[in-house]
Design a protein around this motif. Structure first.
Motif, mmCIF file in Angstrom:
data_model
loop_
_atom_site.group_PDB
_atom_site.id
_atom_site.type_symbol
_atom_site.label_atom_id
_atom_site.label_comp_id
_atom_site.label_asym_id
_atom_site.label_seq_id
_atom_site.Cartn_x
_atom_site.Cartn_y
_atom_site.Cartn_z
ATOM 1 N N ALA A 169 0.830 -1.211 0.000
ATOM 2 C CA ALA A 169 0.000 0.000 0.000
ATOM 3 C C ALA A 169 0.862 1.258 0.000
ATOM 4 C CB ALA A 169 -0.918 0.002 1.226
ATOM 5 N N ALA A 170 0.235 2.386 -0.354
ATOM 6 C CA ALA A 170 0.957 3.646 -0.462
ATOM 7 C C ALA A 170 1.587 4.066 0.859
ATOM 8 C CB ALA A 170 0.012 4.741 -0.963
ATOM 9 N N ASP A 171 0.899 3.824 1.979
ATOM 10 C CA ASP A 171 1.486 4.221 3.259
ATOM 11 C C ASP A 171 2.735 3.398 3.572
ATOM 12 O OD1 ASP A 171 -0.131 1.995 3.561
ATOM 13 O OD2 ASP A 171 -1.177 2.724 5.336
ATOM 14 N N SER A 172 2.749 2.131 3.108
ATOM 15 C CA SER A 172 3.951 1.314 3.280
ATOM 16 C C SER A 172 5.103 1.846 2.433
ATOM 17 C CB SER A 172 3.664 -0.139 2.890
ATOM 18 O OG SER A 172 2.646 -0.689 3.692
ATOM 19 N N VAL A 173 4.793 2.302 1.221
ATOM 20 C CA VAL A 173 5.815 2.916 0.362
ATOM 21 C C VAL A 173 6.465 4.084 1.098
ATOM 22 C CG1 VAL A 173 6.194 4.257 -1.755
ATOM 23 C CG2 VAL A 173 4.759 2.213 -1.819
ATOM 24 N N ALA A 174 5.650 4.970 1.641
ATOM 25 C CA ALA A 174 6.176 6.149 2.333
ATOM 26 C C ALA A 174 7.037 5.753 3.530
ATOM 27 C CB ALA A 174 5.019 7.038 2.778
ATOM 28 N N GLN A 175 6.564 4.804 4.334
ATOM 29 C CA GLN A 175 7.296 4.403 5.533
ATOM 30 C C GLN A 175 8.663 3.828 5.186
ATOM 31 O OE1 GLN A 175 4.571 1.701 7.438
ATOM 32 N NE2 GLN A 175 3.055 3.311 7.816
ATOM 33 N N LEU A 176 8.722 2.989 4.157
ATOM 34 C CA LEU A 176 9.982 2.354 3.784
ATOM 35 C C LEU A 176 10.968 3.357 3.202
ATOM 36 C CD1 LEU A 176 8.517 -0.933 2.288
ATOM 37 C CD2 LEU A 176 9.931 -0.753 4.340
ATOM 38 N N ILE A 177 10.471 4.315 2.442
ATOM 39 C CA ILE A 177 11.350 5.365 1.903
ATOM 40 C C ILE A 177 11.933 6.193 3.044
ATOM 41 C CG2 ILE A 177 11.373 7.535 0.591
ATOM 42 C CD1 ILE A 177 9.313 6.227 -1.291
ATOM 43 N N LEU A 178 11.085 6.593 3.980
ATOM 44 C CA LEU A 178 11.548 7.438 5.085
ATOM 45 C C LEU A 178 12.470 6.665 6.039
ATOM 46 C CD1 LEU A 178 8.298 9.488 5.813
ATOM 47 C CD2 LEU A 178 10.320 10.165 4.489
ATOM 48 N N ALA A 179 12.324 5.335 6.063
ATOM 49 C CA ALA A 179 13.211 4.512 6.893
ATOM 50 C C ALA A 179 14.553 4.246 6.212
ATOM 51 C CB ALA A 179 12.528 3.198 7.228
ATOM 52 N N GLY A 180 14.677 4.676 4.954
ATOM 53 C CA GLY A 180 15.924 4.470 4.226
ATOM 54 C C GLY A 180 16.044 3.114 3.565
ATOM 55 N N ASP A 181 14.928 2.361 3.472
ATOM 56 C CA ASP A 181 14.957 1.034 2.870
ATOM 57 C C ASP A 181 14.795 1.066 1.353
ATOM 58 O OD1 ASP A 181 15.289 -0.170 5.332
ATOM 59 O OD2 ASP A 181 13.140 -0.388 5.679
ATOM 60 N N ALA A 182 14.502 2.234 0.800
ATOM 61 C CA ALA A 182 14.357 2.387 -0.647
ATOM 62 C C ALA A 182 14.628 3.850 -0.993
ATOM 63 C CB ALA A 182 12.963 1.979 -1.106
ATOM 64 N N SER A 183 15.028 4.063 -2.237
ATOM 65 C CA SER A 183 15.327 5.438 -2.655
ATOM 66 C C SER A 183 14.075 6.200 -3.043
ATOM 67 C CB SER A 183 16.277 5.408 -3.859
ATOM 68 O OG SER A 183 15.656 4.740 -4.961
ATOM 69 N N ALA A 184 13.094 5.500 -3.636
ATOM 70 C CA ALA A 184 11.909 6.159 -4.188
ATOM 71 C C ALA A 184 10.781 5.152 -4.284
ATOM 72 C CB ALA A 184 12.227 6.742 -5.570
ATOM 73 N N GLY A 185 9.601 5.650 -4.594
ATOM 74 C CA GLY A 185 8.457 4.756 -4.764
ATOM 75 C C GLY A 185 7.386 5.411 -5.597
ATOM 76 N N PHE A 186 6.483 4.568 -6.122
ATOM 77 C CA PHE A 186 5.363 5.042 -6.938
ATOM 78 C C PHE A 186 4.081 4.992 -6.116
ATOM 79 C CE2 PHE A 186 8.007 2.321 -9.927
ATOM 80 C CZ PHE A 186 8.829 3.367 -10.311
ATOM 81 N N MET A 187 3.261 6.007 -6.255
ATOM 82 C CA MET A 187 1.934 6.028 -5.656
ATOM 83 C C MET A 187 1.080 6.996 -6.449
ATOM 84 S SD MET A 187 2.481 8.214 -2.098
ATOM 85 C CE MET A 187 3.783 7.152 -1.485
ATOM 86 N N SER A 188 -0.223 6.979 -6.210
ATOM 87 C CA SER A 188 -1.081 7.956 -6.880
ATOM 88 C C SER A 188 -0.991 9.286 -6.146
ATOM 89 C CB SER A 188 -2.530 7.473 -6.909
ATOM 90 O OG SER A 188 -3.101 7.526 -5.615
ATOM 91 N N LEU A 189 -1.252 10.343 -6.874
ATOM 92 C CA LEU A 189 -1.259 11.671 -6.257
ATOM 93 C C LEU A 189 -2.313 11.738 -5.163
ATOM 94 C CD1 LEU A 189 0.001 14.506 -6.424
ATOM 95 C CD2 LEU A 189 -1.761 15.094 -8.102
ATOM 96 N N ALA A 190 -3.458 11.087 -5.392
ATOM 97 C CA ALA A 190 -4.527 11.078 -4.384
ATOM 98 C C ALA A 190 -4.076 10.380 -3.112
ATOM 99 C CB ALA A 190 -5.771 10.402 -4.948
#
Length: 281
Positions: A169-190
């Motif tokens: 899910a999009a919230d998981s994308v954000a959490q992993l990016i902010l934790a430094g586990d990934a450089s970037a991620g895709f999500m919808s603007l909404a």
């Protein structure tokens, strides 16, 4: 012996007659009308978010309605193709596949533009497309519209050494990016806009798609008889105070019709979903 046999037969006949006279079991409760929502965020959030829609459809049909989802976009597409949903609410590329391959009928979509974005940590080292080379980038699943768009975007950047990882899910994308586990991620603007304000503030958008066919309500062909009344009921719901509050809370701007031509434009990405399903991913 004869008397015992006759008595036994009499008792048996009496039992059978009593059995026939017993009232039939109550008719099973009417099966719920199932609205399947593509898993753009957690199941809990989806079920809460779509309660106003559930109530509107329930009132229009006069039968129980339930909101359901799936573990990921690929599972959702497979279940929709298997006719598990009475309405499937999903992005345009899957909607076109369901229209063409599984007999679903387009009802409506939202007025708000649907766009995909590439996000990174605002204070991290990944500020440009070129900086993503050799890193891990997150998508939602191989058949998600934002992921497919993101993969094409990455291919256009000609970045070497990208590792693509799928999450739920999009919230998981954000959490992993902010934790430094990934450089970037895709999500919808909404979905970016639905993140907690403190999370949004820590993200930076480095690329954004053009508008695409967003969440489309697709009616299972077996329910074709209710297409017009259901469409009218949903538009009427959009004019109510509850409907306007629902649109405002989710930045959806209301409902609008969706054309076959609009969905046909998604056919190249629909083909990619077909390939994912065929490969059994």
């Amino acid at each position: 012996m004869t008397m015992r046999l006759l008595a036994g037969l009499a008792a048996l006949c009496s039992a059978l007659l009593c059995g026939l006279a017993t009232p039939a079991p109550a008719v099973a409760a009417e099966q719920a009308f199932r609205i399947g929502i593509a898993p753009h965020t957690s199941a809990r959030v989806i079920i809460e978010q779509y309660q106003p829609v559930r109530r509107a459809v329930e009132a229009a049909l006069g039968r129980p309605v339930e909101i359901v989802t799936a573990p990921d976009f690929t599972a959702f597409a497979r279940r929709a193709m298997d006719q598990e949903y009475d309405i499937a609410v999903t992005t345009g590329h899957q909607a076109e596949m369901l229209r063409k391959d599984a007999g679903y009928l387009p009802l409506l979509t939202y007025k708000a533009d649907f766009r995909a974005v590439v996000v990174t940590a605002a204070k991290g080292p990944y500020r440009t497309a070129a900086s993503l080379a050799g890193t891990t980038v997150l998508g939602l699943s191989p058949s998600s519209l934002v992921t497919l768009w993101g993969q094409h975007w990455l291919a256009g950047q000609k970045l070497p050494g990208i590792q693509l990882r799928y999450v739920s899910a999009a919230d998981s994308v954000a959490q992993l990016i902010l934790a430094g586990d990934a450089s970037a991620g895709f999500m919808s603007l909404a979905n970016r806009a639905k993140l907690a304000p403190e999370v949004q503030a820590q993200l930076s958008t480095i690329a954004e798609s053009r508008p695409m066919a967003g969440r489309v309500y697709m009616l299972n062909g077996r329910e074709a008889a209710v297409a017009d009344p259901l469409r009218k009921a949903l538009f009427a719901f959009g004019e109510t105070a509850e409907g306007k509050a629902y649109f405002d809370a989710n930045q959806l701007d209301g409902y609008r019709t969706v054309s076959d031509e609009e969905l046909e434009a998604m056919e190249p990405l629909s083909d990619e979903v077909r390939s994912v399903l065929k490969a059994g991913k």
